[in-house]
Design a protein around this motif. Sequence first.
Motif, PDB file in Angstrom:
ATOM      1  N   CYS A  50     -27.938 -18.075 104.409  1.00 55.42           N
ATOM      2  CA  CYS A  50     -29.344 -17.843 104.087  1.00 55.42           C
ATOM      3  C   CYS A  50     -29.403 -16.662 103.124  1.00 55.42           C
ATOM      4  O   CYS A  50     -28.677 -15.681 103.279  1.00 55.42           O
ATOM      5  CB  CYS A  50     -30.136 -17.528 105.351  1.00 55.42           C
ATOM      6  SG  CYS A  50     -31.825 -17.017 104.989  1.00 55.42           S
ATOM      7  N   LEU A  56     -27.142 -15.709 109.522  1.00 53.73           N
ATOM      8  CA  LEU A  56     -27.083 -17.099 109.059  1.00 53.73           C
ATOM      9  C   LEU A  56     -26.049 -17.226 107.953  1.00 53.73           C
ATOM     10  O   LEU A  56     -26.376 -17.159 106.763  1.00 53.73           O
ATOM     11  CB  LEU A  56     -28.452 -17.553 108.557  1.00 53.73           C
ATOM     12  CG  LEU A  56     -29.543 -17.644 109.616  1.00 53.73           C
ATOM     13  CD1 LEU A  56     -30.850 -18.124 109.002  1.00 53.73           C
ATOM     14  CD2 LEU A  56     -29.122 -18.569 110.753  1.00 53.73           C
ATOM     15  N   ALA A  80     -38.824 -19.705 106.836  1.00 51.84           N
ATOM     16  CA  ALA A  80     -38.074 -20.531 105.883  1.00 51.84           C
ATOM     17  C   ALA A  80     -36.747 -19.837 105.581  1.00 51.84           C
ATOM     18  O   ALA A  80     -36.688 -18.606 105.508  1.00 51.84           O
ATOM     19  CB  ALA A  80     -38.865 -20.713 104.607  1.00 51.84           C
ATOM     20  N   HIS A  81     -35.693 -20.610 105.432  1.00 56.35           N
ATOM     21  CA  HIS A  81     -34.377 -20.037 105.123  1.00 56.35           C
ATOM     22  C   HIS A  81     -33.825 -20.676 103.858  1.00 56.35           C
ATOM     23  O   HIS A  81     -33.493 -21.859 103.851  1.00 56.35           O
ATOM     24  CB  HIS A  81     -33.416 -20.260 106.296  1.00 56.35           C
ATOM     25  CG  HIS A  81     -33.912 -19.659 107.560  1.00 56.35           C
ATOM     26  ND1 HIS A  81     -33.929 -18.294 107.782  1.00 56.35           N
ATOM     27  CD2 HIS A  81     -34.465 -20.222 108.652  1.00 56.35           C
ATOM     28  CE1 HIS A  81     -34.454 -18.054 108.969  1.00 56.35           C
ATOM     29  NE2 HIS A  81     -34.787 -19.201 109.519  1.00 56.35           N
ATOM     30  N   PRO A  82     -33.739 -19.910 102.750  1.00 52.88           N
ATOM     31  CA  PRO A  82     -33.136 -20.443 101.528  1.00 52.88           C
ATOM     32  C   PRO A  82     -31.614 -20.462 101.672  1.00 52.88           C
ATOM     33  O   PRO A  82     -30.967 -19.412 101.619  1.00 52.88           O
ATOM     34  CB  PRO A  82     -33.592 -19.457 100.451  1.00 52.88           C
ATOM     35  CG  PRO A  82     -33.925 -18.195 101.188  1.00 52.88           C
ATOM     36  CD  PRO A  82     -34.278 -18.555 102.584  1.00 52.88           C
ATOM     37  N   HIS A 141     -31.765 -11.778 107.391  1.00 55.92           N
ATOM     38  CA  HIS A 141     -31.175 -12.813 108.247  1.00 55.92           C
ATOM     39  C   HIS A 141     -29.656 -12.792 108.157  1.00 55.92           C
ATOM     40  O   HIS A 141     -28.984 -13.698 108.642  1.00 55.92           O
ATOM     41  CB  HIS A 141     -31.725 -14.197 107.866  1.00 55.92           C
ATOM     42  CG  HIS A 141     -33.218 -14.249 107.955  1.00 55.92           C
ATOM     43  ND1 HIS A 141     -33.965 -15.285 107.454  1.00 55.92           N
ATOM     44  CD2 HIS A 141     -34.105 -13.368 108.498  1.00 55.92           C
ATOM     45  CE1 HIS A 141     -35.251 -15.043 107.675  1.00 55.92           C
ATOM     46  NE2 HIS A 141     -35.353 -13.877 108.296  1.00 55.92           N
ATOM     47  N   ILE A 181     -31.863 -14.564 102.623  1.00 52.97           N
ATOM     48  CA  ILE A 181     -32.745 -13.460 103.009  1.00 52.97           C
ATOM     49  C   ILE A 181     -31.891 -12.410 103.709  1.00 52.97           C
ATOM     50  O   ILE A 181     -31.250 -12.695 104.738  1.00 52.97           O
ATOM     51  CB  ILE A 181     -33.873 -13.972 103.930  1.00 52.97           C
ATOM     52  CG1 ILE A 181     -34.793 -14.893 103.129  1.00 52.97           C
ATOM     53  CG2 ILE A 181     -34.655 -12.800 104.532  1.00 52.97           C
ATOM     54  CD1 ILE A 181     -35.869 -15.581 103.935  1.00 52.97           C
TER      55      ILE A 181
END
Length: 375
Positions: free
Chosen positions: A342, A358, A289-291, A347, A344
């Motif tokens: 993103c 990202l 999952a990418h916030p 990432h 995280i």
Amino acid sequence: MLKRRDVLRLGATGAFGLALTNVGKAMAGATGPNASSPPTADAELDRLTTAGLRALPPLQPADSVSRSGQTKRFTLALAAATVEPLPKHRVPVHAVNGASPGPILRASEGDELEITVVNRLPKATSIHWHGIPIPFTMDGSGSFSQQAIRPDETFVYRFVAPQAGTYMYHSHLHELEFASVSGMFIVDPQVDGREPRYASDIPIFIGSIPWEKARTAEAQAILADGMLMTDMAAKPGADPLPGIGDSMDRMDMVEYWCFNGKTFPATQPIAVRSGDLVRVRFGNLTNMAHPIHLHGHWFRVIAQDGSPLDRPQIMNTVPVQPGQTIDIDFLANNPGVWPLHCHIIAHMVDNHDVMSGLMTVVQYDGFGLPAMMQG
Ligand SMILES: [Cu+2]
């Protein structure tokens, strides 16, 4: 440089805050008309509420889909190719028409689609139309719905474009190995007026590409450092960012995390003008999952998995789950060069450049790109 003991001392939140100061470093060099003066005009204070977004209509779903009488033909040639997620970093992958992600397939509701898939890969595969309800024999779900397309064979998929929305396609056999055989599929409404008029409509496919072989020693060092087994690394000093993140984070750092096949700073900026209404469509075919967070703006989440939300949610960070598509829109009411990334850390640090992965920017007209994006 962040050291492991610093990460332990700070805890996850503190380390995260420190890593995020690197966003500031990455943005160094970005300039524009308001670069040094705080905005003061009352009219500009609109950006401090969500009123503008709340006044926008939601997307309207289709009540029915009728045939448009149009046929759209595409050819997808699956073959080995070399991609360059970052300049001078060349990685062999399985690709679609020489690229990963493959071309964006675009059609209108009710169009007949005729998609010829030519398999020039060494293994049999099929293409699945992710999120699109179509006849079972066209679903491309590997051995569930069809004989796999063998090497040097061709298969023609035929189906009708569904209700307007954001979808994806991907290979459905050997999924890890073939994850790069994928792309986005966008369907537009057959009639005007069901969606706001967007000044721009930006698809962002979230994918990952493993590091090239030349970085094996570096990857080993990173993974060994993450598992506190530094002695086991062939070249312990090859870890470019020793001590950032825990072992799970570090496993993520040996991939190029990509928006549309490019990792920051090679990603494409999103160019906007003040006053624009901008739509961005995310599709995530990674296993994480990418916030996704946008600086300087709220946005509306207007659709999920191709289906409009009756009551768009206003956010500034939205998780995009594996296999999910999320559509957002925002009002360009705050000039600048704003990171869209993103949240995280692992990432965003997949290269020697501390900021990578990202991330891209929303670049207003009249504002220069940060120095590292100018290549
Ligand atoms: Cu992420």
